[in-house]
Design a protein around this motif. Structure first.
Motif, mmCIF file in Angstrom:
data_model
loop_
_atom_site.group_PDB
_atom_site.id
_atom_site.type_symbol
_atom_site.label_atom_id
_atom_site.label_comp_id
_atom_site.label_asym_id
_atom_site.label_seq_id
_atom_site.Cartn_x
_atom_site.Cartn_y
_atom_site.Cartn_z
ATOM 1 N N UNK A 89 44.841 17.948 1.701
ATOM 2 C CA UNK A 89 44.443 18.731 0.533
ATOM 3 C C UNK A 89 45.063 20.122 0.652
ATOM 4 N N UNK A 90 45.966 20.452 -0.253
ATOM 5 C CA UNK A 90 46.634 21.754 -0.183
ATOM 6 C C UNK A 90 45.667 22.913 -0.369
ATOM 7 N N UNK A 91 44.601 22.681 -1.111
ATOM 8 C CA UNK A 91 43.616 23.748 -1.295
ATOM 9 C C UNK A 91 42.978 24.130 0.039
ATOM 10 N N UNK A 92 42.679 23.129 0.862
ATOM 11 C CA UNK A 92 42.105 23.409 2.181
ATOM 12 C C UNK A 92 43.115 24.102 3.088
ATOM 13 N N UNK A 93 44.371 23.658 3.022
ATOM 14 C CA UNK A 93 45.414 24.309 3.828
ATOM 15 C C UNK A 93 45.546 25.776 3.443
ATOM 16 N N UNK A 94 45.574 26.030 2.127
ATOM 17 C CA UNK A 94 45.717 27.408 1.652
ATOM 18 C C UNK A 94 44.514 28.256 2.039
ATOM 19 N N UNK A 95 43.316 27.674 1.929
ATOM 20 C CA UNK A 95 42.095 28.418 2.264
ATOM 21 C C UNK A 95 42.066 28.752 3.750
ATOM 22 N N UNK A 96 42.480 27.786 4.580
ATOM 23 C CA UNK A 96 42.500 28.009 6.033
ATOM 24 C C UNK A 96 43.442 29.152 6.399
ATOM 25 N N UNK A 97 44.676 29.137 5.828
ATOM 26 C CA UNK A 97 45.635 30.184 6.170
ATOM 27 C C UNK A 97 45.242 31.525 5.557
ATOM 28 N N UNK A 98 44.607 31.498 4.372
ATOM 29 C CA UNK A 98 44.163 32.757 3.774
ATOM 30 C C UNK A 98 43.100 33.419 4.652
ATOM 31 N N UNK A 99 42.168 32.628 5.184
ATOM 32 C CA UNK A 99 41.141 33.186 6.062
ATOM 33 C C UNK A 99 41.735 33.692 7.371
ATOM 34 N N UNK A 100 42.767 32.994 7.853
ATOM 35 C CA UNK A 100 43.430 33.429 9.094
ATOM 36 C C UNK A 100 44.099 34.789 8.891
ATOM 37 N N UNK A 101 44.828 34.940 7.780
ATOM 38 C CA UNK A 101 45.509 36.200 7.503
ATOM 39 C C UNK A 101 44.494 37.292 7.149
ATOM 40 N N UNK A 102 43.434 36.892 6.484
ATOM 41 C CA UNK A 102 42.422 37.866 6.042
ATOM 42 C C UNK A 102 41.808 38.608 7.230
#
Length: 408
Positions: A265-278
């Motif tokens: 799920x690309x949404x989960x991938x994006x959310x995971x990396x957004x939280x990492x960068x955040x």
């Protein structure tokens, strides 16, 4: 320097082509004029043969005149009266089109009048009793006229093929270089990573052994010696950094080889990396994710797609200087997933939209300019998608768009 040499090479090819075509035009023009004079003489000779035949007596030998008259099989001729009325006699024209109607002869006559003045055949002493012969171009003359155009097309195609071959060769060499660098980087990271991982395990084992003997592991955190929590923190951070280095090494190792694609799920991938960068961004940066139609399933390599999203988010952070908004939007249609990563940074000039993906191109004071180039390679070559700058304004921000096939 390499780009300059490549540009000079292309300019040289174009100049050579222009010289060849210009020379062909001049020489073809010379040959056309020379052939035109020869054809005019042939038509004049043919008209004289018609005069001889028309004025012949019984004793006149017409062998030569008949031979000249019958030998013209390529120059089209139309006979008219002194007043330019078509008599119905013509030579080397399409008989089927002539039979279909009179417009064909009229159009041909109009064209012949523009090409050459008529040759007049006076039948007797009375100048009014005469015929006019209008003539056009032979097939050889027509072919000669179009020869430079054909040659220009051939030379142009030749240059185009050379340029394509050169680009493919450069791209192939570039890809081999990237693959070699990536694999060598992964190999060089592998040895110290293995060593660090081993030392980390030794330190962890020693720590557990020492504190088990002293009974400190069973004590509440408030009653432990100050150094205990510090050691735990150091070991935790070391483990985190080692795992991060292992991830980076794994990413580099996958460059140049065919990665294993799995549904995700690309949404989960994006959310995971957004939280990492955040966690690593300042408080002045606001993050948001909009994905209203989950799931967004696609065949991807998780580590490589994380790298793509991470690169774009890091570029966004660099462009904003620690203050602004980053917004990720996902949407889909029947065949594709569209991911937009938008920032409120300094923006990109329109003439640099494609250049930002070129290896070595960077607007930063530091950096090799390989991040977006690798990102494009991962998206397009490994995931059969596309990535481009969707929109950007100087001082207002940039939006990158990733398009991936939707998993049905």
């Amino acid at each position: 320097m390499k780009m300059t040499l490549g540009l000079n090479w292309k300019i040289l090819l174009v100049l050579i082509a222009l010289v060849i075509v210009s020379g062909s035009l001049v020489y073809s023009r010379y040959l056309s004029l020379k052939l035109g004079k020869i054809e005019k003489q042939r038509v004049e000779t043919w008209v004289e043969a018609q005069r001889t035949i028309a004025n012949a007596s019984e004793e006149t030998n017409l062998n030569l005149a008949v031979k000249i008259s019958s030998e013209n099989k390529d120059i089209p001729i139309i006979e008219t009266t002194a007043g330019d009325s078509i008599t119905g006699n013509y030579l080397n024209l399409d008989t089927h089109r002539v039979a279909a109607g009179s417009d064909y002869l009229k159009s041909k006559l109009a064209g012949f009048k523009k090409m050459h003045p008529p040759i007049v055949l006076t039948l007797d002493q009375d100048s009014s009793a005469s015929l006019k012969y209008y003539y056009g171009e032979s097939r050889l003359q027509q072919e000669l006229r179009y020869f430079p155009v054909i040659q220009l097309i051939i030379v142009g195609l030749f240059i185009l093929v050379l340029i394509i071959i050169q680009r493919v060769s450069n791209k192939s060499a570039q890809n081999r270089l990237w693959v070699g660098m990536a694999k060598e980087t992964a190999h060089q990271l592998g040895t110290p990573l293995t060593s660090l991982e081993g030392w980390s395990e030794i330190l962890k084992a020693n720590y557990e052994e020492q504190h088990a003997e002293n009974g400190q592991n069973t004590q509440p955190a408030a009653r432990r010696p100050a150094g205990v929590d510090q050691q735990l923190g150091i070991l935790s951070e070391m483990t985190t950094d080692i795992n991060r280095l292992k991830l980076i090494s794994d990413r580099f190792a996958k460059i140049g080889s065919t990665p294993k694609l799995e549904p995700a799920d690309l949404a989960r991938q994006a959310d995971k990396m957004m939280n990492y960068i955040k966690k690593r961004a300042g408080a002045g940066v606001q993050f948001s994710l909009q994905a209203t139609e989950p799931p967004y399933m696609a065949d991807i390599s998780g580590p490589l797609m994380d790298w793509v999203i991470e690169n774009l988010l890091k570029n966004a952070l660099d462009a904003m200087g620690g203050k602004g908004q980053i917004h990720i939007t996902l949407q889909k249609n029947e065949r594709q997933i569209l991911m937009d990563i938008q920032d409120s940074g300094k923006g990109i000039a329109h003439n640099q939209f494609k250049k930002v993906f070129n290896p070595g191109f960077t607007t930063k004071k530091r950096g090799w300019g390989l991040g977006l180039a690798l990102t494009k390679r991962i998206v397009e070559q490994y995931h059969h998608g596309s990535i481009f700058v969707r929109h950007s304004e100087i001082g207002k921000g940039t939006t990158f768009r990733i398009i991936l096939p939707l998993l049905s």
